[in-house]
Design a protein around this motif. Structure first.
Motif, PDB file in Angstrom:
ATOM      1  N   ARG A 106      41.320  24.288  12.655  1.00 17.25           N
ATOM      2  CA  ARG A 106      40.329  25.471  13.019  1.00 17.25           C
ATOM      3  C   ARG A 106      39.849  26.382  13.123  1.00 17.25           C
ATOM      4  O   ARG A 106      38.855  27.767  12.365  1.00 17.25           O
ATOM      5  N   LEU A 107      41.090  26.873  13.939  1.00 10.40           N
ATOM      6  CA  LEU A 107      40.753  28.436  14.412  1.00 10.40           C
ATOM      7  C   LEU A 107      42.772  28.893  14.832  1.00 10.40           C
ATOM      8  O   LEU A 107      42.971  27.520  15.712  1.00 10.40           O
ATOM      9  N   VAL A 108      42.721  30.069  14.391  1.00 11.52           N
ATOM     10  CA  VAL A 108      44.068  30.121  15.691  1.00 11.52           C
ATOM     11  C   VAL A 108      44.076  31.390  16.154  1.00 11.52           C
ATOM     12  O   VAL A 108      42.860  32.707  15.994  1.00 11.52           O
ATOM     13  N   ILE A 109      44.311  31.096  17.819  1.00 13.39           N
ATOM     14  CA  ILE A 109      44.312  31.999  19.275  1.00 13.39           C
ATOM     15  C   ILE A 109      45.821  32.765  18.910  1.00 13.39           C
ATOM     16  O   ILE A 109      46.777  32.113  19.411  1.00 13.39           O
ATOM     17  N   THR A 110      45.948  34.462  18.891  1.00 12.82           N
ATOM     18  CA  THR A 110      47.311  34.881  18.526  1.00 12.82           C
ATOM     19  C   THR A 110      47.018  35.963  20.183  1.00 12.82           C
ATOM     20  O   THR A 110      45.921  35.742  20.936  1.00 12.82           O
ATOM     21  N   GLY A 111      47.768  36.587  19.909  1.00 13.23           N
ATOM     22  CA  GLY A 111      47.557  37.628  21.044  1.00 13.23           C
ATOM     23  C   GLY A 111      48.935  38.536  21.928  1.00 13.23           C
ATOM     24  O   GLY A 111      49.851  38.327  21.405  1.00 13.23           O
ATOM     25  N   GLU A 112      48.430  39.582  22.350  1.00 11.96           N
ATOM     26  CA  GLU A 112      49.746  40.039  23.291  1.00 11.96           C
ATOM     27  C   GLU A 112      49.300  41.302  24.320  1.00 11.96           C
ATOM     28  O   GLU A 112      48.112  41.762  23.841  1.00 11.96           O
ATOM     29  N   GLY A 113      49.890  42.146  24.434  1.00 13.34           N
ATOM     30  CA  GLY A 113      49.621  42.370  26.126  1.00 13.34           C
ATOM     31  C   GLY A 113      48.885  44.341  25.504  1.00 13.34           C
ATOM     32  O   GLY A 113      48.158  44.498  26.335  1.00 13.34           O
ATOM     33  N   SER A 114      48.807  44.627  24.463  1.00 13.53           N
ATOM     34  CA  SER A 114      48.222  45.537  23.897  1.00 13.53           C
ATOM     35  C   SER A 114      48.048  45.502  22.600  1.00 13.53           C
ATOM     36  O   SER A 114      49.687  45.777  21.841  1.00 13.53           O
ATOM     37  N   LEU A 115      46.852  45.192  22.572  1.00 13.87           N
ATOM     38  CA  LEU A 115      46.289  45.694  20.780  1.00 13.87           C
ATOM     39  C   LEU A 115      46.376  47.075  20.511  1.00 13.87           C
ATOM     40  O   LEU A 115      45.183  47.472  20.604  1.00 13.87           O
ATOM     41  N   ASP A 116      47.635  47.566  19.454  1.00 19.57           N
ATOM     42  CA  ASP A 116      47.216  49.661  19.243  1.00 19.57           C
ATOM     43  C   ASP A 116      47.624  49.587  18.050  1.00 19.57           C
ATOM     44  O   ASP A 116      48.114  48.684  17.285  1.00 19.57           O
ATOM     45  N   GLU A 117      47.893  50.824  17.606  1.00 20.62           N
ATOM     46  CA  GLU A 117      48.321  51.811  16.548  1.00 20.62           C
ATOM     47  C   GLU A 117      49.974  50.459  16.109  1.00 20.62           C
ATOM     48  O   GLU A 117      49.788  49.937  15.126  1.00 20.62           O
ATOM     49  N   GLN A 118      50.601  50.856  17.480  1.00 25.33           N
ATOM     50  CA  GLN A 118      51.601  49.268  17.019  1.00 25.33           C
ATOM     51  C   GLN A 118      51.953  48.791  16.723  1.00 25.33           C
ATOM     52  O   GLN A 118      52.546  47.552  16.101  1.00 25.33           O
ATOM     53  N   THR A 119      50.439  47.856  16.632  1.00 24.34           N
ATOM     54  CA  THR A 119      51.064  46.015  16.596  1.00 24.34           C
ATOM     55  C   THR A 119      50.484  45.984  15.276  1.00 24.34           C
ATOM     56  O   THR A 119      51.458  44.655  14.856  1.00 24.34           O
ATOM     57  N   ARG A 120      50.065  47.404  15.000  1.00 26.04           N
ATOM     58  CA  ARG A 120      50.088  46.924  12.766  1.00 26.04           C
ATOM     59  C   ARG A 120      51.514  47.377  12.552  1.00 26.04           C
ATOM     60  O   ARG A 120      52.049  46.306  11.269  1.00 26.04           O
ATOM     61  N   HIS A 121      52.893  47.622  13.359  1.00 24.00           N
ATOM     62  CA  HIS A 121      53.556  47.652  12.592  1.00 24.00           C
ATOM     63  C   HIS A 121      55.295  46.504  13.430  1.00 24.00           C
ATOM     64  O   HIS A 121      55.554  46.785  13.483  1.00 24.00           O
ATOM     65  N   GLY A 122      54.525  45.401  12.528  1.00 20.61           N
ATOM     66  CA  GLY A 122      55.253  44.399  12.670  1.00 20.61           C
ATOM     67  C   GLY A 122      55.416  43.599  14.171  1.00 20.61           C
ATOM     68  O   GLY A 122      56.088  43.084  14.429  1.00 20.61           O
ATOM     69  N   LYS A 123      54.581  43.971  14.964  1.00 21.91           N
ATOM     70  CA  LYS A 123      54.112  42.233  15.846  1.00 21.91           C
ATOM     71  C   LYS A 123      53.182  41.649  15.816  1.00 21.91           C
ATOM     72  O   LYS A 123      53.259  41.080  14.821  1.00 21.91           O
ATOM     73  N   ALA A 124      53.476  40.553  16.566  1.00 19.26           N
ATOM     74  CA  ALA A 124      53.110  39.118  16.634  1.00 19.26           C
ATOM     75  C   ALA A 124      51.966  39.121  16.129  1.00 19.26           C
ATOM     76  O   ALA A 124      51.821  38.506  15.108  1.00 19.26           O
ATOM     77  N   PRO A 125      50.748  39.918  16.830  1.00 17.38           N
ATOM     78  CA  PRO A 125      49.752  39.653  16.504  1.00 17.38           C
ATOM     79  C   PRO A 125      48.964  39.916  15.107  1.00 17.38           C
ATOM     80  O   PRO A 125      48.639  38.642  13.862  1.00 17.38           O
ATOM     81  N   ALA A 126      49.510  40.924  14.189  1.00 15.96           N
ATOM     82  CA  ALA A 126      49.296  41.073  12.690  1.00 15.96           C
ATOM     83  C   ALA A 126      50.049  40.243  11.725  1.00 15.96           C
ATOM     84  O   ALA A 126      49.712  39.609  10.781  1.00 15.96           O
ATOM     85  N   GLY A 127      51.417  39.871  12.076  1.00 15.65           N
ATOM     86  CA  GLY A 127      52.215  38.618  11.824  1.00 15.65           C
ATOM     87  C   GLY A 127      51.852  37.223  11.773  1.00 15.65           C
ATOM     88  O   GLY A 127      51.452  36.727  10.375  1.00 15.65           O
TER      89      GLY A 127
END
Length: 332
Positions: free
Chosen positions: A247-268
């Motif tokens: 029904r829902l997926v919850i992800t995350g990391e310490g900082s959601l920022d510009e680096q998150t776009r480039h292969g980081k877990a939340p974007a994936g």
């Protein structure tokens, strides 16, 4: 009610990915006590990859290996059947140093972990290359492996780094300063890598050869295939099966920022969730959630704006965030 998948990365310097997932799950169940929550901590191929594999059913195997300064360190890798997960950070990581040692740090311990996995009969080995302390081109790793045969091994280089080994975008120039190298030391490292690269000049410009101070080059020399770290980890932990019917997926990391776009877990995680809505928890959020494919982001600093207290109370704040997510997204 269908289930919820909680698939965060670590909050660096605060909580491991499994602890983040557990805290969010507690908060969800405080609001919806009978909720089916499936915790699936993830990583992007760097430090925390072994923890994610262990949380998904792999067994942790400990070994004493050569640390980045040549002294013994306790390191671990994960194994399940004939598949092993090895982290460069565990044996040759920057976090193992009291002070940077950009010129002398070695990757030998990583090679010793690979040999241990080989000795246990593993035919698939995932090598996560984040967090390295060394810029030795993987020379220490290859020395430890010696004449071991990797011809029958499916070696996966889990990395989003596409840097070549040499030049202005190479291992020494780009990542040497991050490991404490002065401009003069960067020149020394570049010269060493240039000499070492003569073992396989055809691999010097292959994307990923510069990963982890050139360990990518050595892995490619062993026949490795480079794949995005989060993609590999999601396969290892069975994310596709877990998200089916969610029904829902919850992800995350310490900082959601510009680096998150480039292969980081939340974007994936967002990209792999299909039509299932995805929200995130983070210490701080510096980017619009929609830019990452997220429906919303819940920042702990919005709950506790004092950074010191936020770090110290991260688990409690994640529980509170989990409760807010339950009320916002799981109401009948």
């Amino acid at each position: 009610m269908s289930h919820v998948v909680v698939a965060p990365d670590k909050f660096k310097g605060s909580l491991t990915a499994p602890r983040v997932a557990e805290a969010v799950a507690r908060g969800l169940r405080e609001v919806v006590p009978d909720l089916d929550v499936r915790c699936l901590p993830v990583a992007d191929g760097g430090d925390g990859t072994v923890d994610a594999a262990v949380a998904a059913g792999f067994v942790k195997v400990g070994r004493w290996v050569t640390g980045p300064l040549g002294k013994p360190v306790a390191a671990s890798f994960a194994i399940k059947g004939t598949t092993a997960v090895v982290e460069v950070a565990a044996a040759s990581g920057l976090a193992l140093l009291d002070a940077p040692a950009p010129v002398t740090a070695t990757s030998r311990g990583t090679g010793e972990l690979l040999v241990s996995a080989l000795d246990l009969g593993c035919t698939t080995i995932v090598l996560g290359v984040g967090g390295s302390a060394c810029t030795d081109g993987g020379a220490g790793m290859l020395d430890a492996i010696g004449d071991r045969d990797f011809g029958h091994v499916d070696l996966v280089l889990a990395s989003d780094v596409d840097n070549p080994l040499l030049g202005p975008h190479g291992a020494a120039a780009v990542y040497g300063p991050q490991k404490g190298a002065t401009p003069e030391q960067v020149d020394v490292l570049e010269e060493r890598l240039t000499r070492f690269s003569r073992r396989a000049p055809e691999l010097v410009d292959v994307p990923g050869a510069g990963a982890a101070g050139g360990i990518g080059f050595a892995a490619l020399l062993l026949g490795a295939t480079r794949r995005p770290g989060i993609e590999v980890v999601l396969e290892l932990v069975g994310f596709a099966e877990a998200v089916d019917g969610a029904r829902l997926v919850i992800t995350g990391e310490g900082s959601l920022d510009e680096q998150t776009r480039h292969g980081k877990a939340p974007a994936g995680v967002a990209a792999a969730s299909g039509d299932v809505p995805v929200v995130a928890v983070a210490g701080r959020c510096e980017i619009q959630p929609g830019e990452l494919g997220l429906k919303a982001a819940y920042a702990l600093l919005d709950i506790e704006p004092d950074v010191t207290r936020c770090l110290a109370q991260a688990a409690l704040l994640l529980e509170l965030a989990g409760g807010r997510i339950a009320r916002d997204w799981l109401g009948e």
